[in-house]
Design an enzyme around this catalytic site. Structure first.
Site, mmCIF file in Angstrom:
data_model
loop_
_atom_site.group_PDB
_atom_site.id
_atom_site.type_symbol
_atom_site.label_atom_id
_atom_site.label_comp_id
_atom_site.label_asym_id
_atom_site.label_seq_id
_atom_site.Cartn_x
_atom_site.Cartn_y
_atom_site.Cartn_z
ATOM 1 N N ARG A 1 -3.744 9.029 38.212
ATOM 2 C CA ARG A 1 -2.634 9.261 39.155
ATOM 3 C C ARG A 1 -2.008 10.636 38.979
ATOM 4 O O ARG A 1 -0.797 10.798 39.157
ATOM 5 C CB ARG A 1 -1.548 8.191 38.995
ATOM 6 C CG ARG A 1 -1.969 6.811 39.455
ATOM 7 C CD ARG A 1 -1.752 6.656 40.952
ATOM 8 N NE ARG A 1 -2.133 5.315 41.374
ATOM 9 C CZ ARG A 1 -1.275 4.354 41.649
ATOM 10 N NH1 ARG A 1 0.012 4.573 41.561
ATOM 11 N NH2 ARG A 1 -1.722 3.170 42.027
ATOM 12 N N ARG B 1 3.966 11.012 42.649
ATOM 13 C CA ARG B 1 5.383 11.254 42.945
ATOM 14 C C ARG B 1 6.185 11.917 41.836
ATOM 15 O O ARG B 1 7.312 12.321 42.055
ATOM 16 C CB ARG B 1 6.051 9.928 43.333
ATOM 17 C CG ARG B 1 5.644 9.441 44.703
ATOM 18 C CD ARG B 1 5.932 7.978 44.887
ATOM 19 N NE ARG B 1 5.054 7.200 44.013
ATOM 20 C CZ ARG B 1 5.073 5.875 43.930
ATOM 21 N NH1 ARG B 1 5.926 5.177 44.633
ATOM 22 N NH2 ARG B 1 4.229 5.260 43.128
ATOM 23 N N ARG C 1 3.559 14.889 50.930
ATOM 24 C CA ARG C 1 3.601 13.528 51.448
ATOM 25 C C ARG C 1 4.600 13.427 52.600
ATOM 26 O O ARG C 1 4.330 12.768 53.608
ATOM 27 C CB ARG C 1 3.982 12.571 50.337
ATOM 28 C CG ARG C 1 3.649 11.157 50.724
ATOM 29 C CD ARG C 1 4.190 10.185 49.753
ATOM 30 N NE ARG C 1 4.957 9.237 50.519
ATOM 31 C CZ ARG C 1 5.503 8.166 50.048
ATOM 32 N NH1 ARG C 1 5.398 7.884 48.799
ATOM 33 N NH2 ARG C 1 6.163 7.367 50.826
ATOM 34 N N ASP D 1 -7.094 5.715 48.005
ATOM 35 C CA ASP D 1 -6.590 4.497 47.367
ATOM 36 C C ASP D 1 -7.675 3.426 47.367
ATOM 37 O O ASP D 1 -8.532 3.418 48.253
ATOM 38 C CB ASP D 1 -5.350 3.971 48.091
ATOM 39 C CG ASP D 1 -4.575 3.004 47.206
ATOM 40 O OD1 ASP D 1 -3.787 3.465 46.366
ATOM 41 O OD2 ASP D 1 -4.799 1.773 47.325
ATOM 42 N N TYR E 1 -5.922 -8.251 45.795
ATOM 43 C CA TYR E 1 -4.984 -7.783 46.830
ATOM 44 C C TYR E 1 -5.322 -8.390 48.192
ATOM 45 O O TYR E 1 -4.427 -8.741 48.962
ATOM 46 C CB TYR E 1 -5.006 -6.245 46.915
ATOM 47 C CG TYR E 1 -4.370 -5.575 45.714
ATOM 48 C CD1 TYR E 1 -2.992 -5.372 45.654
ATOM 49 C CD2 TYR E 1 -5.134 -5.162 44.628
ATOM 50 C CE1 TYR E 1 -2.395 -4.768 44.548
ATOM 51 C CE2 TYR E 1 -4.553 -4.556 43.521
ATOM 52 C CZ TYR E 1 -3.183 -4.369 43.482
ATOM 53 O OH TYR E 1 -2.596 -3.780 42.390
HETATM 54 O O1 CP3 Z 1 -5.316 9.047 40.358
HETATM 55 C C1 CP3 Z 1 -5.127 9.777 41.365
HETATM 56 O O2 CP3 Z 1 -4.335 10.745 41.360
HETATM 57 C C2 CP3 Z 1 -5.968 9.519 42.613
HETATM 58 C C3 CP3 Z 1 -5.415 8.694 43.614
HETATM 59 C C4 CP3 Z 1 -5.200 7.203 43.382
HETATM 60 C C5 CP3 Z 1 -4.121 6.493 43.980
HETATM 61 N N1 CP3 Z 1 -4.296 5.172 43.742
HETATM 62 C C6 CP3 Z 1 -3.050 7.116 44.748
HETATM 63 C C7 CP3 Z 1 -1.812 6.350 44.987
HETATM 64 C C8 CP3 Z 1 -5.980 6.268 42.703
HETATM 65 C C9 CP3 Z 1 -7.215 6.479 41.830
HETATM 66 C C10 CP3 Z 1 -5.409 4.982 42.960
HETATM 67 C C11 CP3 Z 1 -5.978 3.732 42.450
HETATM 68 C C12 CP3 Z 1 -5.273 2.473 42.691
HETATM 69 N N2 CP3 Z 1 -4.554 2.103 43.805
HETATM 70 C C13 CP3 Z 1 -5.321 1.361 41.816
HETATM 71 C C14 CP3 Z 1 -6.117 1.302 40.530
HETATM 72 C C15 CP3 Z 1 -5.475 1.993 39.405
HETATM 73 C C16 CP3 Z 1 -4.217 1.376 38.893
HETATM 74 O O3 CP3 Z 1 -3.154 2.006 39.070
HETATM 75 O O4 CP3 Z 1 -4.277 0.261 38.326
HETATM 76 C C17 CP3 Z 1 -4.553 0.329 42.392
HETATM 77 C C18 CP3 Z 1 -4.312 -1.035 41.795
HETATM 78 C C19 CP3 Z 1 -4.087 0.803 43.657
HETATM 79 C C20 CP3 Z 1 -3.287 0.059 44.658
HETATM 80 C C21 CP3 Z 1 -1.982 0.677 44.897
HETATM 81 N N3 CP3 Z 1 -1.804 1.887 45.533
HETATM 82 C C22 CP3 Z 1 -0.721 0.166 44.549
HETATM 83 C C23 CP3 Z 1 -0.482 -1.136 43.816
HETATM 84 C C24 CP3 Z 1 0.224 1.103 44.973
HETATM 85 C C25 CP3 Z 1 1.723 0.954 44.922
HETATM 86 C C26 CP3 Z 1 2.272 1.178 43.583
HETATM 87 C C27 CP3 Z 1 2.798 2.570 43.470
HETATM 88 O O5 CP3 Z 1 2.507 3.249 42.484
HETATM 89 O O6 CP3 Z 1 3.565 2.945 44.393
HETATM 90 C C28 CP3 Z 1 -0.476 2.188 45.541
HETATM 91 C C29 CP3 Z 1 0.109 3.417 46.103
HETATM 92 C C30 CP3 Z 1 -0.407 4.722 45.601
HETATM 93 N N4 CP3 Z 1 -1.709 5.040 45.389
HETATM 94 C C31 CP3 Z 1 0.398 5.868 45.335
HETATM 95 C C32 CP3 Z 1 -0.486 6.890 44.954
HETATM 96 C C33 CP3 Z 1 -0.145 8.329 44.607
HETATM 97 C C34 CP3 Z 1 1.881 5.972 45.513
HETATM 98 C C35 CP3 Z 1 2.136 6.033 46.973
HETATM 99 C C36 CP3 Z 1 3.232 6.936 47.410
HETATM 100 O O7 CP3 Z 1 3.059 8.162 47.425
HETATM 101 O O8 CP3 Z 1 4.254 6.354 47.781
#
Ligand code: CP3
Length: 349
Positions: free
Chosen positions: A25, A29, A38, A75, A152
């Site tokens: 990640r 943010r 964003r 994602d 999910y």
């Molecule tokens: O790592 C990186 O920088 C690459 C991008 C990436 C994102 N999500 C961007 C993201 C990667 C590799 C993921 C993987 C992901 N997404 C997983 C597996 C890894 C882990 O964290 O366990 C999972 C379970 C998801 C599903 C997901 N996406 C959730 C549960 C959420 C909400 C929780 C949160 O952190 O807000 C997201 C949103 C998400 N994916 C964000 C980002 C940068 C935040 C969204 C935003 O900008 O508001």
């Protein structure tokens, strides 16, 4: 031939004086520049599907910190969307999807052949990145593992214990297994297209693998990962794969051999000395600093970083966190982590 990038050398099993570094990640943010881009995109999904802006946020942490790898900005829940599930994000809460709890729900899913209509912008992002990344930076593509994605899709949201997915596994194993098979097939095509577009490594995120106990881990975490790795290795034998069965505990042992992945990513619940002795013996490992250090910083960050670098220093290692960096992290702590990794190695020489 140009000297191989340091992340690829670690994945090939080479022990290096300074381990390659990147962060789960890393585009997110906690970075003001991410929040600005964003806002320009409108919302998170619009950002994922805008190749220029998705490439921009992927590059931001590379510019700021010079990480050894960039991970495609996308994602794991884009696959359900490409299979026809509704997907949206509720600010401050997380993802929401249409639920899948019956044969009738499963029958509404689209075919694997049609996923690229939705996912084409992602391949475009990969192409931009492979042109624009510095020549020493490795580009990592990714997808969710079938079990994690299914949790999910079944519940329609994130759940603390993956209860709805476990319930479907018990009550309607035929639908549950058909769903896993559909996601597995889609994931193979999706990752293969990312590789064709320029991804040099792919990572499979099984964030909820730890809730699979007993033989369900073997059937629903290990086996789908093995199938994906086998199919990708047949088409792209030279592209390394990182597996991340998060919270697998003792089941990390032997996971690389059993699935065919080149590297196992470790969460921060495993002890690094234990993992060096029992997991790293089979090849490269990645991890496992606790993400909370990126919030709290200080001497504890330094001590834990040093311990991890030393524990894994005799084998192939990619320095990383045990899970994603959180939005409340301080960007200065990331720099402290990077400096500490490099200083620890220098001090040991
Ligand atoms: O790592 C990186 O920088 C690459 C991008 C990436 C994102 N999500 C961007 C993201 C990667 C590799 C993921 C993987 C992901 N997404 C997983 C597996 C890894 C882990 O964290 O366990 C999972 C379970 C998801 C599903 C997901 N996406 C959730 C549960 C959420 C909400 C929780 C949160 O952190 O807000 C997201 C949103 C998400 N994916 C964000 C980002 C940068 C935040 C969204 C935003 O900008 O508001």
């Amino acid at each position: 031939m140009a000297e191989q990038k340091i992340l690829l050398r670690a994945l090939a099993g080479e022990t290096q004086a300074v381990p390659p570094i990147w962060m789960m990640r890393q585009a997110g943010r906690y970075l003001p520049e991410y929040k600005a881009t964003r806002a320009q995109a409108g919302d998170f999904l619009s950002l994922c599907y805008n190749p220029d802006l998705a490439a921009e946020v992927t590059l931001q942490p590379i510019r700021r910190y010079g990480f050894d790898a960039a991970i495609l900005f996308a994602d794991i829940l884009l696959i359900p969307q490409a299979l026809g599930a509704d997907l949206w994000f509720v600010t401050g809460e997380g993802p929401r999807l249409s639920t899948l709890t019956s044969q009738a729900d499963f029958d509404k899913l689209g075919s694997v052949d049609n996923i690229h209509e939705t996912l084409n912008p992602i391949y475009e992002t990969v192409k931009i990145l492979s042109r624009e990344l510095p020549s020493e930076t490795t580009l990592i593509g990714f997808a969710g593992a079938p079990w994690t994605v299914a949790t999910y899709m079944i519940a329609g949201r994130g759940t603390p214990d993956q209860g709805p997915a476990h319930a479907l596994m018990q009550e309607n194993p035929a639908v549950f297994e058909a769903l896993l098979a559909r996601i597995t097939a889609a994931t193979i095509e999706y990752l293969s297209m990312q590789i064709d577009a320029g991804a040099e490594v792919v990572k499979i995120f099984d964030s909820w693998a730890g809730s699979l106990k007993g033989d369900t881990f073997q059937k629903y975490a290990l086996e789908p990962c093995r199938q994906i790795a086998a199919a990708l290795k047949e088409r792209h034998p030279d592209v390394p794969i990182i597996g991340f069965p998060r919270e697998a505990g003792e089941k990390y042992v032997g996971f690389a051999k059993a699935t065919g992945v080149d590297c196992v990513a470790l969460d921060n619940s495993v002890d690094p000395e234990w993992a060096a002795a029992h997991v790293q013996v089979d090849g490269c490992v990645q991890g496992n600093l606790a993400s909370r250090h990126m919030v709290t910083g200080g001497q504890e960050l330094v001590d834990d970083t040093r311990r991890i670098v030393r524990a894994f220093g005799k084998g192939a290692h990619i320095f990383n966190l045990g899970h994603g960096i959180t939005p409340d992290a301080d960007p200065d702590n990331v720099q402290l982590m990077i400096d500490t990794v490099r200083e620890t190695v220098a001090a040991a020489e």
